[in-house]
Design an enzyme around this catalytic site. Structure first.
Site, mmCIF file in Angstrom:
data_model
loop_
_atom_site.group_PDB
_atom_site.id
_atom_site.type_symbol
_atom_site.label_atom_id
_atom_site.label_comp_id
_atom_site.label_asym_id
_atom_site.label_seq_id
_atom_site.Cartn_x
_atom_site.Cartn_y
_atom_site.Cartn_z
ATOM 1 N N HIS A 264 0.850 -1.186 0.000
ATOM 2 C CA HIS A 264 0.000 0.000 0.000
ATOM 3 C C HIS A 264 0.883 1.232 0.000
ATOM 4 C CE1 HIS A 264 -3.248 2.732 1.084
ATOM 5 N NE2 HIS A 264 -4.046 1.783 0.659
ATOM 6 N N ASP A 321 -7.806 -5.785 0.082
ATOM 7 C CA ASP A 321 -8.260 -6.650 -0.996
ATOM 8 C C ASP A 321 -7.838 -8.104 -0.846
ATOM 9 O OD1 ASP A 321 -9.614 -4.689 -2.467
ATOM 10 O OD2 ASP A 321 -7.717 -3.901 -3.228
HETATM 11 N N1 CMC Z 1 4.005 -7.804 -4.196
HETATM 12 C C1 CMC Z 1 5.344 -7.820 -4.370
HETATM 13 N N2 CMC Z 1 6.117 -6.714 -4.338
HETATM 14 C C2 CMC Z 1 5.501 -5.548 -4.124
HETATM 15 C C3 CMC Z 1 4.121 -5.461 -3.912
HETATM 16 C C4 CMC Z 1 3.372 -6.646 -3.968
HETATM 17 N N3 CMC Z 1 2.045 -6.633 -3.814
HETATM 18 N N4 CMC Z 1 3.788 -4.165 -3.724
HETATM 19 C C5 CMC Z 1 4.931 -3.460 -3.796
HETATM 20 N N5 CMC Z 1 5.962 -4.296 -4.055
HETATM 21 C C6 CMC Z 1 7.355 -3.909 -4.246
HETATM 22 C C7 CMC Z 1 7.559 -3.355 -5.647
HETATM 23 O O1 CMC Z 1 7.850 -4.378 -6.577
HETATM 24 C C8 CMC Z 1 8.702 -2.409 -5.450
HETATM 25 O O2 CMC Z 1 9.884 -3.153 -5.364
HETATM 26 P P1 CMC Z 1 11.272 -2.549 -5.939
HETATM 27 O O3 CMC Z 1 11.553 -1.331 -5.110
HETATM 28 O O4 CMC Z 1 12.222 -3.673 -5.728
HETATM 29 O O5 CMC Z 1 11.020 -2.235 -7.364
HETATM 30 C C9 CMC Z 1 8.416 -1.814 -4.056
HETATM 31 O O6 CMC Z 1 7.649 -2.824 -3.371
HETATM 32 C C10 CMC Z 1 7.632 -0.530 -4.105
HETATM 33 O O7 CMC Z 1 6.438 -0.763 -4.882
HETATM 34 P P2 CMC Z 1 5.622 0.377 -5.629
HETATM 35 O O8 CMC Z 1 4.610 -0.266 -6.501
HETATM 36 O O9 CMC Z 1 6.539 1.383 -6.239
HETATM 37 O O10 CMC Z 1 4.986 1.110 -4.374
HETATM 38 P P3 CMC Z 1 3.670 1.892 -4.290
HETATM 39 O O11 CMC Z 1 3.740 2.818 -3.160
HETATM 40 O O12 CMC Z 1 3.294 2.480 -5.614
HETATM 41 O O13 CMC Z 1 2.714 0.646 -3.943
HETATM 42 C C11 CMC Z 1 0.726 -0.412 -4.579
HETATM 43 C C12 CMC Z 1 1.379 0.649 -3.747
HETATM 44 C C13 CMC Z 1 -0.636 -0.678 -3.996
HETATM 45 C C14 CMC Z 1 0.567 0.123 -6.019
HETATM 46 C C15 CMC Z 1 1.556 -1.717 -4.627
HETATM 47 O O14 CMC Z 1 1.830 -2.173 -3.324
HETATM 48 C C16 CMC Z 1 0.885 -2.794 -5.436
HETATM 49 O O15 CMC Z 1 0.972 -2.770 -6.656
HETATM 50 N N6 CMC Z 1 0.197 -3.777 -4.768
HETATM 51 C C17 CMC Z 1 -0.546 -4.788 -5.463
HETATM 52 C C18 CMC Z 1 -1.891 -4.243 -5.911
HETATM 53 C C19 CMC Z 1 -2.856 -4.060 -4.758
HETATM 54 O O16 CMC Z 1 -3.008 -4.942 -3.921
HETATM 55 N N7 CMC Z 1 -3.568 -2.932 -4.783
HETATM 56 C C20 CMC Z 1 -4.595 -2.625 -3.791
HETATM 57 C C21 CMC Z 1 -4.187 -1.520 -2.873
HETATM 58 S S1 CMC Z 1 -5.244 -1.407 -1.422
HETATM 59 C C22 CMC Z 1 -6.804 -1.082 -1.993
HETATM 60 C C23 CMC Z 1 -6.957 0.264 -2.518
HETATM 61 O O17 CMC Z 1 -6.912 1.257 -1.775
HETATM 62 O O18 CMC Z 1 -7.158 0.364 -3.725
#
Ligand code: CMC
Length: 384
Positions: A264, A321
């Site tokens: 998140h 989720d």
């Molecule tokens: N599984 C594996 N690695 C992850 C995950 C995950 N679910 N989420 C983040 N990471 C890793 C990502 O690969 C990255 O690694 P690196 O620095 O080595 O490249 C690091 O953590 C940072 O990730 P990011 O995507 O740049 O971080 P963010 O702040 O944009 O992440 C997020 C937020 C929700 C987009 C992300 O955690 C994600 O894609 N999660 C999976 C989708 C998900 O479950 N979304 C629902 C969010 S909660 C409901 C809502 O409010 O919508």
């Protein structure tokens, strides 16, 4: 070479405050969520959707009369115009349910005589109609997809009970109703997430509230946001058996795939909503179907592994989720409706934020740092 004039850019608006708000607070370090000051667990334990929607829209819990009034207004707005049912039928089987919901919600504006009235009173009335009818639209999408006709709403039922009645053409069991009561409350609000922000960006141009909510639905659809609940249960189904969980997750992580339902932007600890849903799932386990028991076993093993590997070390924990899928399935909800239900519930948070923002509106217009060329000479087409 680094550009000396480059301003500090916060991609994805990470860490940027865009306004003040008193609607919802997410404490990402402590793993807490408040709606208008009330901890989410108190609301999911004690409240219902009507009361929670009132709280979000008005800033305080209703007294008896206020609760009766919003309950009545929501109930009286439920019936869908025939044109909306026709849109749902026409798009059924051709489009994703989120696309049908987005189109049908947008089309609702054609049936609202107050659409151009931007007074706070009219916007409040329109908000209640939108919140009421988005649930009817989602139920009808499910009903039509299952080969049934439009089920006219029953005004004597509560919001969530009526949703299940319109979806299935039958009154829900006490257990399904309680699951969905909790899910509707838990999804109602989450501060300035992407879809709430998308709603505000559209509304900040002084476009009407139907345009703003339609923008919110569009933003919610993606798997990085609301669509993660569907993606996560599809992953659990692909894992198939609990004993396959660890090898599946390990190989997905090794392939640099994200595990949907984890991580998140704000929570760097356990999402309190995931905790509530997980506890609910564990309570349900003994009297649920074999599929739900299998999905639960997979979910718990996946959670354990992910927390060991990425929890403390990377701040990647289960989000709302992750456990939602098995709980929805226990309530008889088809996977395709998970995200539309999220939207129907979140409409209350979107409207609450929009009404608040319009009290002191300012057009959103951020900047981009241009890195392209300039002053190129125009070349006629036969000389290129
Ligand atoms: N599984 C594996 N690695 C992850 C995950 C995950 N679910 N989420 C983040 N990471 C890793 C990502 O690969 C990255 O690694 P690196 O620095 O080595 O490249 C690091 O953590 C940072 O990730 P990011 O995507 O740049 O971080 P963010 O702040 O944009 O992440 C997020 C937020 C929700 C987009 C992300 O955690 C994600 O894609 N999660 C999976 C989708 C998900 O479950 N979304 C629902 C969010 S909660 C409901 C809502 O409010 O919508």
């Amino acid at each position: 070479m680094a550009d000396a004039g480059m301003p500090q850019i916060s991609r994805g608006l990470e860490g940027v405050y865009v306004d003040e708000s008193s609607v919802g607070k997410v404490d990402g370090q402590e793993g807490r969520l408040y709606y208008r000051g009330y901890p989410i667990a108190q609301l999911s334990d004690n409240s219902d959707f009507e009361e929670t929607a009132y709280l979000l829209l008005n800033g305080q819990l209703p007294d008896r009369q206020q609760l009766e009034s919003i309950t009545k207004q929501l109930a009286e707005s439920r019936d869908l115009p025939k044109g909306i049912v026709d849109i749902i039928k026409e798009m059924n089987s051709k489009a994703d349910p989120m696309d049908i919901l987005r189109t049908a919600t947008s089309a609702l504006s054609a049936y609202d005589t107050e659409v151009q009235d931007a007074s706070p009173e009219a916007n409040m009335r329109k908000s209640i109609r939108i919140i009421s009818r988005m649930s009817s639209i989602v139920a009808t999408i499910g009903s039509v997809a299952a080969g049934r006709e439009y089920v006219a709403p029953d005004k004597s039922l509560g919001h969530v009970e009526n949703f299940l009645y319109m979806l299935n053409g039958a009154r829900p069991s006490k257990e399904s109703l309680d699951i969905m009561r909790v899910m509707f409350i838990i999804h109602a609000e989450h501060s300035s997430n992407a879809s709430t922000f998308g709603t505000l960006v559209a509304g900040s141009t002084l476009a009407d509230i139907y345009s703003a909510i339609t923008a919110g639905i569009s933003v919610l659809k993606g798997p990085l946001h609301g669509g993660a609940d569907e993606a996560s249960v599809r992953m659990m189904r692909a894992i198939g058996k609990p004993e396959n969980t660890e090898s599946y997750i390990e190989s997905a992580l090794a392939g640099k795939q994200k595990i949907m339902g984890f991580g998140h932007r704000v929570y760097k600890t356990y999402d309190p909503r995931a905790r509530i849903i997980k506890e609910y799932l564990i309570r349900l386990q003994d009297h649920s179907s074999e599929e739900v028991r299998t999905l639960t076993a997979i979910a718990l093993r996946a959670e354990k592994l992910m927390v060991e590997k990425l929890g403390q070390s990377h701040g990647i924990w289960p989000n709302v989720d992750f456990f939602a899928g098995p709980v929805y399935i226990a309530a008889g909800i088809p996977v395709e409706l998970f995200t539309p239900i999220f939207a129907a519930s979140r409409s209350s948070g979107w409207c609450a934020h929009m009404l608040e923002y319009w009290k002191n509106n300012r057009l959103f217009r951020p900047l981009e740092y241009y890195t392209g060329k300039i002053d190129l000479e125009y070349v006629p087409i036969d000389k290129r």
